[in-house]
Design a protein around this motif. Structure first.
Motif, PDB file in Angstrom:
ATOM      1  N   CYS A 131       0.825  -1.214   0.000  1.00 32.53           N
ATOM      2  CA  CYS A 131       0.000   0.000   0.000  1.00 32.53           C
ATOM      3  C   CYS A 131       0.857   1.262   0.000  1.00 32.53           C
ATOM      4  N   VAL A 134       1.737   2.719  -3.346  1.00 33.84           N
ATOM      5  CA  VAL A 134       0.706   3.384  -4.146  1.00 33.84           C
ATOM      6  C   VAL A 134       0.895   4.901  -4.191  1.00 33.84           C
ATOM      7  N   TYR A 137       3.754   5.835  -6.356  1.00 31.58           N
ATOM      8  CA  TYR A 137       3.389   5.686  -7.770  1.00 31.58           C
ATOM      9  C   TYR A 137       2.566   6.880  -8.249  1.00 31.58           C
ATOM     10  N   TYR A 169      -7.399   7.687  -8.872  1.00 36.67           N
ATOM     11  CA  TYR A 169      -6.588   6.845  -7.979  1.00 36.67           C
ATOM     12  C   TYR A 169      -7.347   6.462  -6.703  1.00 36.67           C
TER      13      TYR A 169
END
Length: 239
Positions: A131, A134, A137, A169
């Motif tokens: 997680c 993320v 990213y 997202y």
């Protein structure tokens, strides 16, 4: 004599657990500290540029609190694991007989309990590690888009169509307004110190999660090895 005693102590020192404990504290502190500040910075960026509705991003605070609670549990495990790293013989009666961990007995967990708890926390931190990648990213994609806007000759797309949409997202719900920033406005956001700092804080939190995961794997390997050794030696069921 004295040299033999010192040699036994050095050989039986739980170096693996000592290193894993230090790595665990470092990783948890880095993840919780940097992660909390990164989430705070993200909340400010969202409030300023993406949505004025607090209910759209209030869950970020819950994530910050959850990470702090998880960090406390991991620190408790590390403190309880100090004695689970090495198997050393200590004087017992007329000779060297008793078995302790790290130079002292530890009755906080049985071997099976410690391995089980470490296994569960390893699974949890594996999810945390995934997680934590993320937001790195997301920020990297946003930064890459800003680079394309700053160098329009390197892309065939129109600058006005290059956007960062927080809704895609899952950071914001689809009904959030405006939810996205495009073109030169996005480039100005990427140039702010808040964006740069938050990006680097998320990277640091990702590194902290990785360090914590490595320390838990080390704990699990050391504890499993010690449990097998004690079984072969015919010792008790507690460290």
């Amino acid at each position: 004599g004295l040299l033999e005693c010192c040699a036994r102590c050095v050989i039986g020192a739980p170096f693996a657990s000592l290193v894993a404990t230090g790595l665990c504290f470092f990783g948890v502190a880095l993840f919780c500290g940097c992660g909390h500040e990164a989430l705070t910075g993200t909340e400010q960026l969202i409030e300023t540029y993406f949505s004025k509705n607090y209910q759209d991003y209030e869950y970020l605070i819950d994530v910050a609190v959850l990470s702090a609670v998880l960090g406390d549990h991991n620190k408790a495990l590390a403190r309880g694991a100090w004695g689970h790293g090495g198997t050393a013989a200590v004087p017992s009666g007329a000779g060297w007989g008793g078995t302790v961990e790290g130079g002292q007995e530890n009755h906080m967990f049985t071997p099976k309990q410690f391995v089980g708890i470490t296994y569960v926390l390893t699974i949890i931190w594996l999810l945390v590690f995934a997680c934590s990648a993320v937001p790195v990213y997301i920020y990297f994609n946003t930064w890459t888009t800003c680079q394309s806007i700053a160098n329009p000759s390197k892309t065939s797309a129109s600058i006005g169509t290059l956007c960062a949409d927080a809704r895609m997202y899952g950071v914001l719900p689809w009904n959030a307004f405006p939810g996205k920033v495009c073109g030169s406005n996005l480039l100005s956001i990427c140039k702010t110190s808040e964006f740069q700092m938050t990006f680097h804080l998320f990277i640091a939190a990702f590194v902290g999660a990785a360090a914590t995961l490595v320390s838990l794997l080390t704990f699990m390997i050391a504890a499993t090895y010690n449990f097998a050794v004690l079984k072969l030696m015919g010792r008790g069921t507690k460290f």
